[in-house]
Design a protein around this motif. Structure first.
Motif, short mmCIF file in Angstrom:
data_model
loop_
_atom_site.label_atom_id
_atom_site.label_comp_id
_atom_site.label_asym_id
_atom_site.label_seq_id
_atom_site.Cartn_x
_atom_site.Cartn_y
_atom_site.Cartn_z
N UNK A 345 0.81 -1.21 -0.10
CA UNK A 345 -0.03 -0.05 -0.05
C UNK A 345 0.98 1.33 -0.21
N UNK A 346 0.48 2.43 0.23
CA UNK A 346 1.18 3.71 0.49
C UNK A 346 0.81 4.29 1.62
N UNK A 347 1.80 4.90 2.19
CA UNK A 347 1.79 5.66 3.42
C UNK A 347 2.52 7.07 3.50
N UNK A 348 2.24 7.88 4.46
CA UNK A 348 3.29 9.04 4.52
C UNK A 348 4.45 8.57 4.53
N UNK A 349 5.37 9.37 3.68
CA UNK A 349 6.92 8.73 3.46
C UNK A 349 7.57 9.31 4.77
N UNK A 350 8.32 8.03 5.32
CA UNK A 350 9.18 8.21 6.39
C UNK A 350 10.53 7.42 6.28
N UNK A 351 11.32 7.68 7.27
CA UNK A 351 12.54 7.09 7.45
C UNK A 351 12.44 5.44 7.89
N UNK A 352 11.89 4.75 7.18
CA UNK A 352 11.39 3.42 7.09
C UNK A 352 11.62 2.38 6.16
N UNK A 353 12.59 1.26 6.67
CA UNK A 353 12.80 0.27 5.84
C UNK A 353 11.69 -0.57 5.04
N UNK A 354 10.60 -0.30 5.82
CA UNK A 354 9.51 -0.85 4.96
C UNK A 354 9.16 -0.23 3.70
#
Length: 410
Positions: A345-354
């Motif tokens: 899916x999509x989510x708010x862009x973050x510093x996340x390896x997912x």
């Protein structure tokens, strides 16, 4: 019959799991090897490669037991759990997907051991031990196994520089790694302080829990259980370690994602199914996933993607996939990230390896790619070619080639 002979006979006889198909060493497969050639259909697949292994004799159940002169014969003793071993590969905490099973099969084959290749736990084993005592003495009744741990990597199909300006597709060592835990068939038995046992064996581990020099071991004692400070401490340490691991996992899960400032490349792309009209399209609604859709005038850029914060290591691109239509980044939801076939899916862009993906490319001149989530290690693909079909993660990818896409500039 001497007790030592009886113990030795039991030591070589594995009980319980040995007959289970899940514990059998797998048959030889045709898995690719590092450097073998591959095809564009393999871009969306991967296979395990075992990096390290460690085998540790481990006592899972134990009880100190005192047998007096008049209490010899058969006893059924209820033991206490000392260590719980659960089979796991990577993030799942269990065994999900073909990649995990293939990885554990490779471990067993490399060590020449029959290891568990499906999810199981030693806590599910009965904790009672039946034993025929021929001589009085201080005994340790136990169940134990060989705990097998280590790390793995993956083989991925990617373009390889063959020299002289030519390229080819080969199975290369991918950037993702993980750890695994499994164990061999459980053994059970009884051991005394005076018995001579092989060093670093399961029996030796059980003998070490007897506190052979303690007053409990040497004093007169009625028939029955004997307190063992060392066994109690081992269980206490194991419980503390398990609690600490759970607390750490909970703390990591509680960390909120932070909004990332993306450095996106200027190119805009569709992620197409090769030779077909459907391509990745971001969700319009919350809690929905990225689906295959046909690109039309009304797509509102939901089928347009940019590569952001791009890095390259050994020919493998790593990037965040930013959607022009909804401003989010492609991601696997954290709540289901450990599941086979979790949707994208999509989510708010973050510093996340997912939200980070490895991109494996065909030879120059071709725009075919395979995509792998950095955090889960799984490859992206779809169950069937159909309008509205969700893009999902598959631990080994889609072996029919449906995990190979085309990065088409728009």
């Amino acid at each position: 019959m001497a007790v030592t002979a009886t113990v030795a006979a039991w030591a070589v006889a594995a009980v319980g799991f040995a007959a289970s198909p899940a514990a059998a060493a797998p048959a030889t497969t045709t898995a690719p090897r590092l450097g073998d050639t591959c095809t564009a259909a393999d871009l969306g697949t991967r296979h395990p490669i075992i990096k390290t292994t460690e085998v540790t004799p481990t006592i899972t159940h134990f009880k100190g037991w005192y047998v007096t002169q008049g209490s010899t014969g058969s006893h059924t003793v209820t033991t206490s759990t000392q260590t719980t071993i659960s089979v796991s590969v990577g993030l799942n905490g269990t065994v999900q997907g073909s990649f995990a099973v293939e990885a554990l099969g490779s471990v067993g084959a490399s060590l020449g051991l029959n290891v568990q290749v499906n999810y199981s736990s030693t806590s599910s084993e009965s904790n009672s031990v039946s034993w025929n005592f021929f001589e009085p003495g201080y005994y340790g009744l136990y169940k134990g196994t060989k705990k097998v741990t280590g790390t793995y990597g993956s083989l991925n199909c990617n373009r390889t520089d063959l020299g002289g300006g030519t390229y080819g597709l080969k199975w290369t060592a991918g950037p993702d790694t993980g750890s695994y835990t499994t164990y061999t068939a459980l053994e059970e038995g009884a051991v005394r302080c005076e018995d001579k046992v092989p060093a670093n064996s399961i029996m030796a581990k059980a003998q070490g829990l007897l506190d052979c020099g303690s007053p409990a071991a040497t004093a007169e004692h009625p028939a029955g259980p004997v307190p063992s400070a060392k066994a109690d401490q081992a269980k206490h340490d194991a419980d503390n370690a398990a609690t600490a691991a759970q607390n750490m996992k909970a703390a990591q899960a509680a960390k909120p994602a932070t909004r990332a400032a993306l450095n996106c490349q200027p190119g805009v792309y569709r992620i197409d199914v090769p030779g077909k009209v459907l391509n990745w399209s971001a969700p319009l609604l919350a809690n929905d996933g990225i689906r295959l859709r046909q690109s039309t005038f009304f797509s509102a850029h939901l089928d347009n993607w940019r590569l952001c914060n791009v890095t390259e290591n050994n020919g493998v691109l790593e990037a965040s996939l930013w959607n022009w239509g909804n401003g989010g980044c492609a991601t696997i939801p954290a709540s289901i990230a450990n599941q086979e076939q979790a949707y994208l899916t999509t989510a708010v862009c973050g510093e996340d390896d997912l939200q980070r993906f490895y991109i494996y490319r065909d030879v120059p001149g071709s725009t075919k790619i395979g995509l792998q989530n950095k955090y889960t290690g799984s490859m992206m693909g779809h169950d069937r070619y159909a309008d509205g079909e969700l893009i999902r993660q598959y631990s080994s990818g889609r072996q029919d080639g449906t995990g190979t896409y085309t990065l088409t500039g728009v």
